[in-house]
Motif scaffolding. Structure first.
Motif, PDB file in Angstrom:
ATOM      1  N   ARG A 177      85.645  27.078  61.310  1.00 18.30           N
ATOM      2  CA  ARG A 177      85.249  27.773  60.081  1.00 18.30           C
ATOM      3  C   ARG A 177      84.884  29.225  60.381  1.00 18.30           C
ATOM      4  O   ARG A 177      84.259  29.529  61.388  1.00 18.30           O
ATOM      5  N   HIS A 178      85.260  30.109  59.464  1.00 21.48           N
ATOM      6  CA  HIS A 178      84.947  31.524  59.611  1.00 21.48           C
ATOM      7  C   HIS A 178      83.499  31.782  59.223  1.00 21.48           C
ATOM      8  O   HIS A 178      82.852  30.978  58.560  1.00 21.48           O
TER       9      HIS A 178
ATOM     10  N   ASN B 200      87.297  29.586  54.050  1.00 22.66           N
ATOM     11  CA  ASN B 200      88.061  30.311  55.069  1.00 22.66           C
ATOM     12  C   ASN B 200      87.877  29.613  56.414  1.00 22.66           C
ATOM     13  O   ASN B 200      86.757  29.543  56.932  1.00 22.66           O
ATOM     14  N   TYR B 201      88.953  29.111  56.958  1.00 21.10           N
ATOM     15  CA  TYR B 201      88.878  28.416  58.234  1.00 21.10           C
ATOM     16  C   TYR B 201      90.264  28.411  58.873  1.00 21.10           C
ATOM     17  O   TYR B 201      91.278  28.713  58.232  1.00 21.10           O
ATOM     18  N   THR B 202      90.277  28.068  60.163  1.00 21.00           N
ATOM     19  CA  THR B 202      91.520  27.949  60.914  1.00 21.00           C
ATOM     20  C   THR B 202      91.694  26.492  61.331  1.00 21.00           C
ATOM     21  O   THR B 202      90.784  25.911  61.928  1.00 21.00           O
ATOM     22  N   LEU B 203      92.822  25.902  60.995  1.00 20.92           N
ATOM     23  CA  LEU B 203      93.137  24.531  61.365  1.00 20.92           C
ATOM     24  C   LEU B 203      93.965  24.546  62.635  1.00 20.92           C
ATOM     25  O   LEU B 203      95.113  25.004  62.638  1.00 20.92           O
TER      26      LEU B 203
END
Length: 405
Positions: free
Chosen positions: A98-99, A106-109
């Motif tokens: 998570r950012h 907003n996050y990166t998987l």
């Protein structure tokens, strides 16, 4: 009253929705790629009846623009049942980073180390296999109240009624007879008729809530709600009385522990203590009979309240609840009797139950009191009063009544 900023933001969202529906139908609100693609596809099939899959595919594939857009379209014949969801455990296990700013959005998987296994039903991670195994365990006689042969016999008796009820519901939703194109096949339902009966029995017996069933089976609560609403009427037409389960579960862990080790959940032990004749002023048999007597009136009361909030009759095909999620019918009667006998305060009852708020217990008392008054069943006040949750629970285990006055 909403402020001017809230009103402007709401109007902005409404304008976005209107623009999306007008210029980019069939797309999600924030997907820019879909907007740039479907806006041109909409021009391609404008005024052309989409009468078959072949027409849809050909129309999409024929989309061209002067800027060089070319579209390829293929028909996926796979079966993708509706109502599929992801469980809380699987979602928590996702490799998300998570950012710092609004991490819930907003996050990166991150990619998984190995490719996910896909079951024959088209669901990743073998969800269909896990669901099938779980359904087998949920058919336990301790939960359904029926032995294996009794449950199978009931499902066989209800099959024609289920088919008739399904056709009636389809007719109401369509507004007339079915008009199905030649060669089209109806999508296979996620749960067969026997499973629908079993899940409805679990809910009507108040084993657990729709939300918990949906999370365990990795489907949406709405999916469970629709099948319960339909099958419940079939059971009522058949005259089957499921009764109440002795145990009620609020988490998947406690339910699985009960199936594995026969461990009683904490709520059951607490309600067993609160149902003691010293506290309720009546025997357990009389209390059970009273709960069964008031159950239909509780359902009618909830429906009247829902009608007042809606301002109209329930729409065809909509689902209706069977029992409140926090407290079952019998639990509601027990809690109301303890308070009406002036044994303790709402705060003490909330402390005893743990996961039920003071306001929820107050609502229960306000709903049950008139039902008891109508039948002349209001309990007389007790001669003692308990100041804490510990004293209230200890009173049921004492040989003589020695509470704090």
């Amino acid at each position: 009253m909403p402020g001017p900023t809230t009103a402007l933001l709401r109007r902005h969202c409404e304008l976005l929705d209107e623009f999306k529906q007008r210029h980019c139908p069939g797309t999600s609100k924030w997907n820019k790629i879909e907007h740039r693609l479907f806006s041109h596809i909409t021009h391609s099939w404008r005024g052309r009846p989409l009468t078959s899959h072949e027409v849809v595919i050909e129309t999409i594939a024929a989309t061209r623009t002067r800027a060089g857009l070319r579209v390829e379209a293929h028909l996926d014949p796979g079966d993708y049942p509706t109502g599929i969801a992801i469980s809380n455990d699987r979602f928590a296990a996702l490799p998300l980073v998570r950012h710092e700013v609004h991490g819930q959005w907003n996050y990166t998987l991150l990619p998984e180390p190995s490719a996910p296994q896909v079951s024959p039903a088209g669901e990743a991670h073998g969800v269909a296999d896990r669901r099938r195994e779980l359904l087998t365990r949920l058919a336990d006689p301790r939960l359904t109240g029926l032995r294996g042969t009794e449950l199978a016999d009931l499902c066989a008796e209800l099959a024609p009624l289920q088919a008739a009820r399904a056709q009636e519901r389809y007719s109401e939703q369509r507004g007339g007879r079915a008009r199905r194109a030649t060669g089209n096949q109806r999508a296979k339902p996620l749960f067969d008729d026997a499973t629908r009966v079993m899940l409805t029995l679990l809910y009507q017996r108040q084993v657990c809530s729709m939300k918990l069933l949906g999370d365990m089976l990795e489907v949406t609560p709405t999916c469970i709600g629709h099948l319960v609403a339909e099958t419940r009427r079939v059971l009522e037409d058949h005259g089957h009385q499921p009764g109440y389960a002795p145990n009620r579960f609020t988490t998947a862990h406690t339910l699985m522990a009960f199936l594995d080790t026969d461990k009683t959940p904490p709520r059951t032990r607490i309600m067993e203590s609160l149902s003691h004749p010293r506290l309720t002023g009546m025997s357990r048999t009389e209390l059970d009979a009273l709960a069964r007597r008031l159950a239909p009136r509780q359902v009618a009361q909830v429906e009247r309240a829902s009608y007042q909030r809606r301002g109209a009759d329930r729409q065809p095909g909509s689902r209706g609840g069977v029992f409140p999620q926090k407290l079952g019918d019998r639990e509601r009667v027990v809690v109301a009797i303890l308070y009406l006998r002036k044994l303790c305060t709402l705060d003490v009852l909330a402390d005893v139950l743990g996961d039920v708020s003071r306001s929820s217990i107050g609502n229960v008392v306000r709903e049950i009191r008139p039902l008891l008054a109508e039948g002349g069943l209001l309990p007389p006040p007790a001669t003692t009063r308990y100041r804490t949750a510990t004293e209230l629970l200890a009173a049921a285990d004492e040989e003589t009544d020695t509470p704090t006055r």
